[in-house]
Every structure is written in C-alpha cells, then in structure tokens.
Design a protein around this motif. Sequence first.
Motif, PDB file in Angstrom:
ATOM      1  N   ILE A  52       0.836  -1.204   0.000  1.00 21.31           N
ATOM      2  CA  ILE A  52       0.000   0.000   0.000  1.00 21.31           C
ATOM      3  C   ILE A  52       0.868   1.251   0.000  1.00 21.31           C
ATOM      4  O   ILE A  52       0.607   2.202  -0.744  1.00 21.31           O
ATOM      5  CB  ILE A  52      -0.957   0.001   1.214  1.00 21.31           C
ATOM      6  CG1 ILE A  52      -1.979  -1.124   1.071  1.00 21.31           C
ATOM      7  CG2 ILE A  52      -1.647   1.344   1.364  1.00 21.31           C
ATOM      8  CD1 ILE A  52      -2.776  -1.395   2.330  1.00 21.31           C
ATOM      9  N   ALA A  53       1.918   1.260   0.826  1.00 23.11           N
ATOM     10  CA  ALA A  53       2.801   2.431   0.910  1.00 23.11           C
ATOM     11  C   ALA A  53       3.480   2.705  -0.420  1.00 23.11           C
ATOM     12  O   ALA A  53       3.632   3.862  -0.830  1.00 23.11           O
ATOM     13  CB  ALA A  53       3.846   2.227   2.010  1.00 23.11           C
ATOM     14  N   GLN A  54       3.878   1.646  -1.109  1.00 24.55           N
ATOM     15  CA  GLN A  54       4.558   1.815  -2.390  1.00 24.55           C
ATOM     16  C   GLN A  54       3.601   2.315  -3.460  1.00 24.55           C
ATOM     17  O   GLN A  54       3.961   3.125  -4.297  1.00 24.55           O
ATOM     18  CB  GLN A  54       5.199   0.508  -2.837  1.00 24.55           C
ATOM     19  CG  GLN A  54       5.908   0.638  -4.162  1.00 24.55           C
ATOM     20  CD  GLN A  54       6.490  -0.672  -4.646  1.00 24.55           C
ATOM     21  OE1 GLN A  54       6.255  -1.716  -4.061  1.00 24.55           O
ATOM     22  NE2 GLN A  54       7.241  -0.620  -5.714  1.00 24.55           N
ATOM     23  N   SER A  55       2.382   1.834  -3.448  1.00 22.53           N
ATOM     24  CA  SER A  55       1.452   2.192  -4.511  1.00 22.53           C
ATOM     25  C   SER A  55       0.699   3.491  -4.240  1.00 22.53           C
ATOM     26  O   SER A  55      -0.008   3.977  -5.108  1.00 22.53           O
ATOM     27  CB  SER A  55       0.464   1.050  -4.755  1.00 22.53           C
ATOM     28  OG  SER A  55      -0.266   0.766  -3.587  1.00 22.53           O
ATOM     29  N   SER A  56       0.853   4.051  -3.058  1.00 17.84           N
ATOM     30  CA  SER A  56       0.211   5.331  -2.735  1.00 17.84           C
ATOM     31  C   SER A  56       1.110   6.490  -3.144  1.00 17.84           C
ATOM     32  O   SER A  56       2.331   6.367  -3.138  1.00 17.84           O
ATOM     33  CB  SER A  56      -0.055   5.414  -1.229  1.00 17.84           C
ATOM     34  OG  SER A  56      -0.896   4.377  -0.818  1.00 17.84           O
TER      35      SER A  56
END
Length: 184
Positions: A52-56
Amino acid sequence: MNKILLKLFLNMLYISALTFGGGFVIVTFMKKKFVDELQWIQEDEMLDMVAIAQSSPGAIAVNAAILVGHKIDGFIGMAVAVIGTIIPPMVILTAVSFFYESFFRNIYISMILKGMQAGVVAVILDVVCELSGRVIKGKSYFNYAMMITVFMVTVFTEINVVYILLCAIVIGIVRAYVEGRRKC
C-alpha cells in the motif's frame, strides 16, 4: 504521551535518522523493529502495508509510517510516527542546503556517498528476499507467475512502475473477487 507512543516516536526517529537510501531501506528497518523485535505487527500485515505504501502517492517512508502508526495507535499513532519519520530528513536537508557548495565539491563526501550506494543496494536486496519469501512460502503458482511477470516487465520494458502496480492491483482485486465467489 503514553509509553507506546513514546516508543513509536523514538523508534521512527531512530530509524529515519540512521537509514540512507530511501523508503525501502526504512521499510526494512521498520519490519525488523515492529514485526521481528517488538511484535506489534504481523509479517503478512507488514507485507500488505509495504504494498500500500509503495502504490500510494508520496514518499514510501512516510506512507509506511502512516500505516504502521495507525495500526499501533490509530490517528494519534499515525501522527506520532509521521513526525518521528520526517524530523531527521528535514534537519539533514536544512543543514545540507546551507553547506551545499562545500558538500558538492568535497571529494571525501563524494566517496562516502558512493560507498553508501553499495550498502543501499544490499539493504534493498534484503527487503526483496524477505518480502518475497512470504509469497514463495504460500506455494501459489499464480503468485509465482505474478512475481516473475512483474519482474520481467519491470526489468525489460520501459513501462512506468505506476502502471505495473495498477495492473497488479486490478488483477489482485479480480482474483479476490473470483475466489470469494467460489467460496459462496
């Protein structure tokens, strides 16, 4: 401030201050601290948080701090984790901006940065091995195929990583929907 929030703040401050190389390096240390050492977060939850952190949008370190802080103590935990994460880079960048010309021309600083690049590559490789280990342990041919396909597309094409992540998200949603329908 309660003890958990203080511990969260100090750990995020420590991790952020002593890691160089970007978000994946910080995520590695966050995993070691909050999953392995303190056991505040499960390994599969951390894997989801990294995805999630990478894709946000935004910095992966701050995005991961938001997710970890929220998991640990809701909105207050999120705020504490983010503040602990952003203080060190703000202080360092402020200092560097004052002495930029000196740093830019200094051969020793240049050599230090070159040496740090090798260390950063090793830490990122460690993250890849640890996080992919969870997928490999799942013994899912679909997950194996996804990992290999995404790796090949990333390495051998000029396709932007954002588009690759968006496709992987859509595939994951469709797969979860289909598996959910099969169980009904």
